[in-house]
Design a protein around this motif. Structure first.
Motif, PDB file in Angstrom:
ATOM      1  N   VAL A   1       8.171 -15.932  21.312  1.00  0.00           N
ATOM      2  CA  VAL A   1       9.033 -15.111  22.179  1.00  0.00           C
ATOM      3  C   VAL A   1       8.793 -15.467  23.642  1.00  0.00           C
ATOM      4  O   VAL A   1       9.734 -15.637  24.419  1.00  0.00           O
ATOM      5  CB  VAL A   1       8.793 -13.605  21.928  1.00  0.00           C
ATOM      6  N   LEU A   2       7.519 -15.596  24.027  1.00  0.00           N
ATOM      7  CA  LEU A   2       7.212 -15.934  25.427  1.00  0.00           C
ATOM      8  C   LEU A   2       7.750 -17.308  25.792  1.00  0.00           C
ATOM      9  O   LEU A   2       8.241 -17.528  26.918  1.00  0.00           O
ATOM     10  CB  LEU A   2       5.694 -15.894  25.657  1.00  0.00           C
TER      11      LEU A   2
ATOM     12  N   LYS B   1       7.310 -20.165  28.840  1.00  0.00           N
ATOM     13  CA  LYS B   1       5.869 -20.270  29.058  1.00  0.00           C
ATOM     14  C   LYS B   1       5.272 -21.360  28.169  1.00  0.00           C
ATOM     15  O   LYS B   1       5.809 -21.665  27.098  1.00  0.00           O
ATOM     16  CB  LYS B   1       5.186 -18.924  28.747  1.00  0.00           C
TER      17      LYS B   1
ATOM     18  N   THR C   1       3.967 -15.569  20.605  1.00  0.00           N
ATOM     19  CA  THR C   1       3.930 -16.756  21.465  1.00  0.00           C
ATOM     20  C   THR C   1       5.316 -17.392  21.544  1.00  0.00           C
ATOM     21  O   THR C   1       5.782 -17.777  22.630  1.00  0.00           O
ATOM     22  CB  THR C   1       2.892 -17.769  20.929  1.00  0.00           C
TER      23      THR C   1
ATOM     24  N   ASP D   1      10.343 -18.873  24.284  1.00  0.00           N
ATOM     25  CA  ASP D   1      11.812 -18.864  24.248  1.00  0.00           C
ATOM     26  C   ASP D   1      12.413 -18.144  25.456  1.00  0.00           C
ATOM     27  O   ASP D   1      13.376 -18.625  26.045  1.00  0.00           O
ATOM     28  CB  ASP D   1      12.301 -18.152  22.970  1.00  0.00           C
ATOM     29  N   VAL D   2      11.857 -16.978  25.799  1.00  0.00           N
ATOM     30  CA  VAL D   2      12.496 -16.156  26.834  1.00  0.00           C
ATOM     31  C   VAL D   2      12.106 -16.624  28.234  1.00  0.00           C
ATOM     32  O   VAL D   2      12.934 -16.662  29.135  1.00  0.00           O
ATOM     33  CB  VAL D   2      12.153 -14.660  26.644  1.00  0.00           C
ATOM     34  N   LEU D   3      10.838 -16.965  28.420  1.00  0.00           N
ATOM     35  CA  LEU D   3      10.370 -17.268  29.779  1.00  0.00           C
ATOM     36  C   LEU D   3       9.936 -18.721  29.970  1.00  0.00           C
ATOM     37  O   LEU D   3       9.518 -19.105  31.063  1.00  0.00           O
ATOM     38  CB  LEU D   3       9.215 -16.335  30.175  1.00  0.00           C
TER      39      LEU D   3
END
Lengths: 73, 73, 73, 73, 73, 73
Positions: A34-35, A41, A32, A37-39
């Motif tokens: 990662v999602l 979300k 979660t 941080d990167v996008l």
């Protein structure tokens, strides 16, 4: 609005029969993050579903995992 | 020619351990009817597969469902 | 906390190239209602994801759908 | 780099409760061979994951498989 | 031997039409690292597959995402 | 009553942009035959769905496939 499905072989973990509840909680948190941080979300609409698969039901190299590992040694 | 996969947490139902066979039959009937009504699909080639997922293996908000619910209260 | 994945062949709809946005909206509404009615799930945590699959990429009876249909006539 | 997911109803096999380990090994070998033969994929990076689904959780024709089969007779 | 499937709505990113190649690379790296860190999995046999889904094909709260967001404001 | 989902990277084939219709037909035929031979399944209720995934959306070894291959040389 992400949906993440993680499939792992049922092995390892404290009893050798798959990830513990604590390990699953860390997987859910880590993926979660990662999602987020990167996008960017929202965690509130991020689902993570973990499936454990019997070793004999997972194939690689044309062999079930247990046979594949024996052959690799 | 539709294929529908429904994933739900293993909870609820008569014994608290997931949907009963009757509830699954109603899910299958209901979802098939939607495909027939909206897209004119043939029931004979409509598959519906229901997966039940342990609560600890389903994450939302970066937490396993049981922890997420505790936190929400 | 349900997740529903609907896969349909890319055909039909107003232009013959798959469901229209209105048809997709009806699929989403219809399937969500089934989950709410049968299992008492919350719509707010019910995801429905629709995938459209090229006819040549969907097989039944050992044949791609277009060939299968020709053969059935 | 293929990934193949095979879902079958949990039936048949030596005990009537699903494919045996030998049958699963043959599925894995057979499907991997098809990917190698048709697309020239490397077996080393070909995953095959077999899921067994309870009969009552698989629908066709708007009915769970056991009811569908009774009706077809 | 993990397999991870990430589904996100096709939005955001540099052109507003989904994650850039760089963002996808960071997703792949981040999720693989989580599997390595938490479960000690080998990156060499960890697959991560990212699917982008049209906004109109993703439902939440019984509505396609664009309608759901309008309603939430 | 099997359902098979094959995911491959979009590469190879006559134009270098993925399997041709003929190759997909051979995949569908080959995989269906395996299900029939090993488990005695009926082709009439065997679905095979092929998904092609952009190279940049498929990760292995913590890298998108194109970067992974460069690194391996």
């Amino acid at each position: 609005m992400p949906y993440v499905n993680i499939k792992v072989t049922r092995e390892g973990g404290p009893g050798g029969n798959g990830p513990s509840p604590e390990e699953k909680a860390r997987l859910i948190k880590g993926v979660t993050d990662v999602l987020v941080d990167v996008l960017g979300k929202s965690p509130a609409t991020t689902f993570v579903v973990i499936d454990e698969v019997e070793m004999e039901s997972w194939g690689i190299g044309g062999l079930p995992v247990p046979d594949f590992r024996k052959q690799s040694h």
